[in-house]
Scaffold this active site. Structure first.
Site, PDB file in Angstrom:
ATOM      1  N   PRO A 167       0.828  -1.216   0.000  1.00  0.00           N
ATOM      2  CA  PRO A 167       0.000   0.000   0.000  1.00  0.00           C
ATOM      3  C   PRO A 167       0.859   1.262   0.000  1.00  0.00           C
ATOM      4  CG  PRO A 167      -0.769  -1.562   1.645  1.00  0.00           C
ATOM      5  CD  PRO A 167       0.544  -2.078   1.147  1.00  0.00           C
ATOM      6  N   GLU A 168       0.436   2.251  -0.777  1.00  0.00           N
ATOM      7  CA  GLU A 168       1.156   3.523  -0.776  1.00  0.00           C
ATOM      8  C   GLU A 168       0.642   4.395   0.369  1.00  0.00           C
ATOM      9  OE1 GLU A 168       2.318   5.133  -4.467  1.00  0.00           O
ATOM     10  OE2 GLU A 168       2.070   3.255  -5.544  1.00  0.00           O
ATOM     11  N   LYS A 201       4.565   5.063   5.060  1.00  0.00           N
ATOM     12  CA  LYS A 201       3.837   3.801   5.015  1.00  0.00           C
ATOM     13  C   LYS A 201       3.730   3.160   6.397  1.00  0.00           C
ATOM     14  CE  LYS A 201       5.305   3.017   0.225  1.00  0.00           C
ATOM     15  NZ  LYS A 201       5.913   2.084  -0.749  1.00  0.00           N
ATOM     16  N   ARG A 213      11.607  -3.269  -9.054  1.00  0.00           N
ATOM     17  CA  ARG A 213      10.228  -2.842  -9.298  1.00  0.00           C
ATOM     18  C   ARG A 213      10.061  -2.488 -10.769  1.00  0.00           C
ATOM     19  NH1 ARG A 213       7.684  -1.303  -4.582  1.00  0.00           N
ATOM     20  NH2 ARG A 213       5.801  -1.501  -5.852  1.00  0.00           N
TER      21      ARG A 213
END
Length: 262
Positions: free
Chosen positions: A2-3, A52, A252
């Site tokens: 989750p950002e 986060k 990523r």
């Protein structure tokens, strides 16, 4: 993972549900059982986020420090029996918040919270936070945006999208990005992530490139709403029509338009 906007929205939801109330704290899974017993029956003061990281404050300056990691989820719903593997449950007579699969869940003190925050960079969703200084950052701007010591809470979607919106190559050395462009990146992140926190989804496409304006079907993706480049490899750029590029960068997937960000 989750950002940051997800964690800030979650903090607000937990505070709205339990802030100022005595709550029941348990660990159905058992891995947080000893800590849960210490908190059970305490007043939950409030929850807050930085980057986060989620910090849930209980009476007596006790905090549960949570990082959801790649698979963690924290669901707040009407009270019902726990489902699945629940590390920690916070509940009252009406609502339950169930934590599943976090990277970590720790009972800490106030000094530990400040120490954790001090290790993080600037959070676009924390009022008064200033943009990071990139003058000595020799890595690419794409890599810098993913560094939580610089941009706390920014994840892969926001880094790809903000660089497209500002017309900046993700491979440009961070320190060589002009100050006015650095400021524009920061301002855009603040606006985009505030929208994400408020609406619970990521939308980065400007009105002139929306499905309605362009006569195309809306995007369907569990990660959010309308985006320019993220997870659109090989599809035409919404602005210039060039196929979107993708390569793995730092583990990523990095997406960009070779023409708009050339």
């Amino acid at each position: 993972m989750p950002e940051g906007h997800v964690i800030h929205r979650l903090a607000r939801t937990l505070t709205d549900a339990f802030g100022g109330h005595r709550v029941h704290v348990t660990s159905p899974q058992g891995r947080f059982a000893a800590e849960a017993r210490l908190l059970d029956g305490s007043s939950l003061v409030a929850a807050r986020a930085y980057g986060k990281h989620l910090f849930i404050e209980f009476a007596g300056s006790r905090f549960v420090h949570i990082h959801l990691g790649l698979i963690g989820k924290f669901r707040v719903a009407p009270l019902a029996p726990p489902q699945g593997v629940v590390r920690m449950r916070i509940s009252d007579s009406l609502v339950a918040a169930d934590l599943h699969g976090p990277q970590w869940c720790r009972l800490v003190g106030g000094a530990d919270v400040e120490g954790a925050v001090d290790k993080l960079g600037a959070d676009p969703l924390v009022t008064g936070t200033e943009a990071p200084n990139l003058a000595r950052v020799r890595r690419s701007i794409g890599a810098a945006l993913m560094d939580q010591r610089l941009y706390a809470g920014v994840g892969n979607i926001y880094r790809c999208e903000v660089l497209f919106r500002q017309g900046i190559s993700p491979f440009e050395v961070a320190s060589s990005v002009p100050e006015e462009q650095q400021a524009a990146i920061w301002a855009d992140l603040v606006d985009l992530m505030r929208y994400g926190e408020e609406h619970g989804r990521i939308d980065t496409v400007r009105a002139q490139h929306s499905p309605e304006a362009q006569g195309r079907p809306p995007r369907v993706d569990a990660h959010g709403g309308e985006v320019y480049v993220y997870r659109r490899a090989g599809e035409p750029c919404l602005v210039c029509g060039t196929p979107i590029s993708m390569e793995v960068d730092g583990g990523r997937k990095l997406y960009w338009c070779p023409r708009c960000q050339g």
